[in-house]
Design an enzyme around this catalytic site. Structure first.
Site, mmCIF file in Angstrom:
data_model
loop_
_atom_site.group_PDB
_atom_site.id
_atom_site.type_symbol
_atom_site.label_atom_id
_atom_site.label_comp_id
_atom_site.label_asym_id
_atom_site.label_seq_id
_atom_site.Cartn_x
_atom_site.Cartn_y
_atom_site.Cartn_z
ATOM 1 N N HIS A 94 0.874 -1.180 0.000
ATOM 2 C CA HIS A 94 0.000 0.000 0.000
ATOM 3 C C HIS A 94 0.908 1.225 0.000
ATOM 4 C CE1 HIS A 94 -3.920 1.964 1.675
ATOM 5 N NE2 HIS A 94 -3.196 2.859 1.031
ATOM 6 N N GLU A 151 -2.531 -1.835 -3.337
ATOM 7 C CA GLU A 151 -3.741 -1.196 -2.846
ATOM 8 C C GLU A 151 -3.492 0.271 -2.537
ATOM 9 O OE1 GLU A 151 -4.707 -3.589 0.582
ATOM 10 O OE2 GLU A 151 -3.505 -2.332 1.921
ATOM 11 N N HIS A 210 -7.810 -6.743 7.268
ATOM 12 C CA HIS A 210 -7.620 -5.717 8.292
ATOM 13 C C HIS A 210 -7.790 -6.341 9.673
ATOM 14 C CE1 HIS A 210 -6.752 -1.404 8.773
ATOM 15 N NE2 HIS A 210 -7.252 -1.594 9.987
#
Length: 250
Positions: free
Chosen positions: A49, A80, A201
């Site tokens: 990310h 991402e 997550h």
């Protein structure tokens, strides 16, 4: 959608490796070395990310990992981030197998919510179309809201990544079953409209198996913080093996 004999894929998020490296100027720990060890241990891919402030992943990490994964043609690279910040530049440059669109603000501490429909649909659609034209699978980071799945499909997404922080927070508490029920219903709604399902997550070795045995059709989980924390104690190889052992057949 995976068949009954397919295990959920594990994608290792390497951001925290880069975060530790960035505290000094020695190049250690190595992001590519961490990726190699995780892939050798059986991870199905790696996730990054790269945020606009480059506080962990840097642009050269993305290109280095893309080059590394050329030697692992059966594994996947998932990038991402927010497509309205710096994400699309990476998608155009390296064309990963998957891109996950996340509605983060530029200075956000960590991802904490999914896209909202119909509000986000019009601006997301051209970027989804562009990514798919480049041969990149598109996943949208989404809250566990069953009625939003049809809208995610209509805007062109291939998959959704269910944001699992609420489940992780509820795990082991009296509301665990209620929270899991929302994820189960959302996953079924996604399957019903033809979406693939990812999740991520705050998943960890304690809560992962329960999630995967309850929520149908999860094709991939992306795990970073907990996995890298475990690796500090166990090493990458033992840690990846431990997470794979938590993953029943999807």
């Amino acid at each position: 959608m995976p068949n009954a004999h397919t295990k959920t894929a594990l994608s290792v998020n390497l951001n925290k490796v880069a975060l530790v490296r960035n505290t000094r100027h020695l190049g250690i720990p190595s992001v590519t070395r961490a990726a190699t060890l995780c892939l050798e241990a059986g991870a199905a891919g790696v996730t990054v990310h790269p945020r606009p402030d480059a506080r962990h992943m840097r642009s050269e990490d993305v290109t280095d990992l893309a080059e590394l994964l050329k030697s692992w043609p059966d594994r996947e690279f998932n990038i991402e981030g927010n497509p309205f910040h710096n994400l699309m530049d990476f998608v155009r440059q390296v064309r990963p197998q998957q891109v996950t669109f996340v509605p983060d603000s530029e200075g956000q501490f960590t991802s904490d919510h999914g896209w909202t429909f119909p509000q986000d649909a019009e601006r997301l659609k051209p970027l989804i179309d562009e990514a798919k034209s480049l041969g990149v699978r598109v996943s949208l980071f989404m809250d566990p809201v069953p009625e939003a799945m049809a809208a995610a499909k209509a805007v062109g997404a291939d998959r959704v990544e269910l944001y699992t922080e609420t489940y992780a927070s509820a795990y082991g508490t009296p509301i665990q079953a209620e929270v899991l029920a929302a994820f189960k219903a959302t996953a079924q709604a996604a399957l019903d409209v033809g979406l693939g399902i990812n999740a991520g997550h705050d998943l960890n070795r304690d809560n992962l198996a329960t999630f995967l045995t309850t929520v149908p059709g999860v094709q991939e989980v992306s795990i970073g913080h907990a996995l890298i924390a475990d690796a500090l104690e166990l090493g990458y190889t033992a840690t990846v093996s431990a997470y794979l052992a938590c993953m029943p057949k999807a």
